[in-house]
Design a protein around this motif. Sequence first.
Motif, PDB file in Angstrom:
ATOM      1  N   LEU A 255      -6.918 -16.362  18.923  1.00  0.00           N
ATOM      2  CA  LEU A 255      -6.030 -17.560  18.972  1.00  0.00           C
ATOM      3  C   LEU A 255      -4.942 -17.332  20.374  1.00  0.00           C
ATOM      4  N   CYS A 256      -5.176 -16.293  20.800  1.00  0.00           N
ATOM      5  CA  CYS A 256      -3.966 -15.911  21.956  1.00  0.00           C
ATOM      6  C   CYS A 256      -4.893 -15.934  23.341  1.00  0.00           C
ATOM      7  N   GLN A 257      -3.947 -16.290  24.177  1.00  0.00           N
ATOM      8  CA  GLN A 257      -4.763 -16.093  25.586  1.00  0.00           C
ATOM      9  C   GLN A 257      -4.570 -14.742  26.428  1.00  0.00           C
ATOM     10  N   ARG A 258      -3.197 -14.072  26.031  1.00  0.00           N
ATOM     11  CA  ARG A 258      -2.801 -12.840  26.598  1.00  0.00           C
ATOM     12  C   ARG A 258      -2.183 -12.163  25.556  1.00  0.00           C
ATOM     13  N   ILE A 259      -2.330 -10.758  25.634  1.00  0.00           N
ATOM     14  CA  ILE A 259      -2.044  -9.617  24.542  1.00  0.00           C
ATOM     15  C   ILE A 259      -0.947  -8.828  25.290  1.00  0.00           C
ATOM     16  N   LEU A 260       0.109  -8.886  24.707  1.00  0.00           N
ATOM     17  CA  LEU A 260       1.103  -8.025  24.919  1.00  0.00           C
ATOM     18  C   LEU A 260       1.502  -6.903  23.802  1.00  0.00           C
ATOM     19  N   VAL A 261       1.424  -5.662  24.416  1.00  0.00           N
ATOM     20  CA  VAL A 261       1.514  -4.582  23.636  1.00  0.00           C
ATOM     21  C   VAL A 261       3.040  -3.892  23.773  1.00  0.00           C
ATOM     22  N   ILE A 262       3.576  -3.714  22.906  1.00  0.00           N
ATOM     23  CA  ILE A 262       5.017  -2.864  22.721  1.00  0.00           C
ATOM     24  C   ILE A 262       4.691  -1.619  22.677  1.00  0.00           C
ATOM     25  N   ASP A 263       4.815  -0.617  23.713  1.00  0.00           N
ATOM     26  CA  ASP A 263       4.345   0.546  23.238  1.00  0.00           C
ATOM     27  C   ASP A 263       5.404   1.663  23.379  1.00  0.00           C
ATOM     28  N   ALA A 264       5.042   2.886  22.459  1.00  0.00           N
ATOM     29  CA  ALA A 264       6.210   4.000  22.406  1.00  0.00           C
ATOM     30  C   ALA A 264       5.422   5.272  22.089  1.00  0.00           C
ATOM     31  N   SER A 265       5.987   6.268  22.525  1.00  0.00           N
ATOM     32  CA  SER A 265       5.439   7.795  21.984  1.00  0.00           C
ATOM     33  C   SER A 265       5.365   7.650  20.616  1.00  0.00           C
ATOM     34  N   GLU A 266       4.438   8.672  20.124  1.00  0.00           N
ATOM     35  CA  GLU A 266       4.497   8.895  18.664  1.00  0.00           C
ATOM     36  C   GLU A 266       5.670   9.481  18.241  1.00  0.00           C
ATOM     37  N   LYS A 267       6.403  10.274  19.072  1.00  0.00           N
ATOM     38  CA  LYS A 267       7.636  10.885  18.606  1.00  0.00           C
ATOM     39  C   LYS A 267       8.821   9.734  18.646  1.00  0.00           C
ATOM     40  N   THR A 268       8.803   9.141  19.344  1.00  0.00           N
ATOM     41  CA  THR A 268       9.707   7.717  19.288  1.00  0.00           C
ATOM     42  C   THR A 268       9.429   7.061  18.129  1.00  0.00           C
ATOM     43  N   GLN A 269       8.252   6.588  17.898  1.00  0.00           N
ATOM     44  CA  GLN A 269       7.800   6.026  16.828  1.00  0.00           C
ATOM     45  C   GLN A 269       8.055   6.512  15.473  1.00  0.00           C
ATOM     46  N   LEU A 270       8.084   7.605  15.465  1.00  0.00           N
ATOM     47  CA  LEU A 270       8.431   8.487  14.100  1.00  0.00           C
ATOM     48  C   LEU A 270       9.885   8.390  13.986  1.00  0.00           C
ATOM     49  N   GLU A 271      10.581   8.751  14.850  1.00  0.00           N
ATOM     50  CA  GLU A 271      11.962   8.734  14.952  1.00  0.00           C
ATOM     51  C   GLU A 271      12.834   7.316  14.272  1.00  0.00           C
ATOM     52  N   ARG A 272      12.253   6.397  15.202  1.00  0.00           N
ATOM     53  CA  ARG A 272      12.799   5.061  14.930  1.00  0.00           C
ATOM     54  C   ARG A 272      12.193   4.558  13.450  1.00  0.00           C
ATOM     55  N   ALA A 273      11.249   4.793  13.007  1.00  0.00           N
ATOM     56  CA  ALA A 273      10.391   4.347  11.646  1.00  0.00           C
ATOM     57  C   ALA A 273      11.138   5.003  10.612  1.00  0.00           C
ATOM     58  N   SER A 274      11.491   6.100  10.740  1.00  0.00           N
ATOM     59  CA  SER A 274      11.949   7.054   9.642  1.00  0.00           C
ATOM     60  C   SER A 274      13.715   6.572   9.616  1.00  0.00           C
TER      61      SER A 274
ATOM     62  N   VAL B  40       8.200  11.303   7.062  1.00  0.00           N
ATOM     63  CA  VAL B  40       7.171  11.254   8.145  1.00  0.00           C
ATOM     64  C   VAL B  40       5.710  11.370   7.952  1.00  0.00           C
ATOM     65  N   THR B  41       5.521  11.789   6.699  1.00  0.00           N
ATOM     66  CA  THR B  41       4.163  11.623   6.125  1.00  0.00           C
ATOM     67  C   THR B  41       3.841  10.376   5.835  1.00  0.00           C
ATOM     68  N   LYS B  42       4.723   9.510   5.223  1.00  0.00           N
ATOM     69  CA  LYS B  42       4.344   8.001   4.959  1.00  0.00           C
ATOM     70  C   LYS B  42       4.122   7.132   6.344  1.00  0.00           C
ATOM     71  N   ILE B  43       4.742   7.639   7.402  1.00  0.00           N
ATOM     72  CA  ILE B  43       4.854   6.868   8.612  1.00  0.00           C
ATOM     73  C   ILE B  43       3.678   7.369   9.266  1.00  0.00           C
ATOM     74  N   LYS B  44       3.157   8.542   9.176  1.00  0.00           N
ATOM     75  CA  LYS B  44       1.913   8.968   9.977  1.00  0.00           C
ATOM     76  C   LYS B  44       0.648   8.587   9.309  1.00  0.00           C
ATOM     77  N   ALA B  45       1.077   8.346   7.776  1.00  0.00           N
ATOM     78  CA  ALA B  45      -0.350   7.528   6.992  1.00  0.00           C
ATOM     79  C   ALA B  45      -0.509   6.006   7.533  1.00  0.00           C
ATOM     80  N   ILE B  46       0.564   5.535   8.021  1.00  0.00           N
ATOM     81  CA  ILE B  46       0.501   3.957   8.413  1.00  0.00           C
ATOM     82  C   ILE B  46       0.092   3.912   9.625  1.00  0.00           C
ATOM     83  N   MET B  47       0.405   4.924  10.550  1.00  0.00           N
ATOM     84  CA  MET B  47      -0.200   5.206  11.936  1.00  0.00           C
ATOM     85  C   MET B  47      -1.639   5.469  11.942  1.00  0.00           C
ATOM     86  N   VAL B  48      -2.298   6.033  10.831  1.00  0.00           N
ATOM     87  CA  VAL B  48      -3.848   6.195  10.883  1.00  0.00           C
ATOM     88  C   VAL B  48      -4.472   5.096  10.950  1.00  0.00           C
ATOM     89  N   ASN B  49      -3.663   4.281  10.211  1.00  0.00           N
ATOM     90  CA  ASN B  49      -4.536   2.804  10.086  1.00  0.00           C
ATOM     91  C   ASN B  49      -4.353   1.742  11.193  1.00  0.00           C
TER      92      ASN B  49
END
Length: 220
Positions: free
Chosen positions: A138-157, A164-173
Amino acid sequence: MQPPQKINIRKSKRLVVGLTGGIGSGKSAATEWFAEQGIDIIDADVIAHEVVAKGSATLRKIQKKFGDWAVNSAGNMDRAAVRQHVFTHPEALIELEAITHPAIREAAKNQLAASTSSYAVLSAPLLIEAAEAGLANLCQRILVIDASEKTQLERASRRDDQSVTKIKAIMVNQLARAERNRHADDVVVNEDDLAALHKQLEPLHQNYLTLAQQLKYAAD
């Protein structure tokens, strides 16, 4: 996770920007900024909740497919029970998505059709991964907001108070960063504060406004 098929971005007379990124990347902050610029936001997460609302046709289909246990005494979907069921029965997830994805796509299309801003942003955490849902098309352009795994874990937790285990489980998917970025037309690396994020989004916004005008003139 197997990489998805290369997205086939369909042509359109109106610009729709698909916004995605991994958990903790800053998708919500980016979406909020676009909304502040007057851009209509179609949020797939919100739609996913709406399509299974109490009394909805989609919820009735889920109940018929999985049984009465999928609906609680208040008539709402028992999300915890359904989540646990699909976690332990992988085939059930496929069956569930076969019911919900068409409903989500149809609702997204309707909201996009009703949008009146210069362009629209379709925000979806699994925009690329859930190729069968058809949201990316449905989109004409794709914009990805990117961050390192370390930053992802810190922000999400910090944000969700999850382990961290639950967050990593989400990241696997979710797709690996390199694979997700490979499908992007635009990538914003969000490793700093909100001011730095907004500084990167501003030129993209101006570019999207220009592209939207070009599409409009081409259609006239």
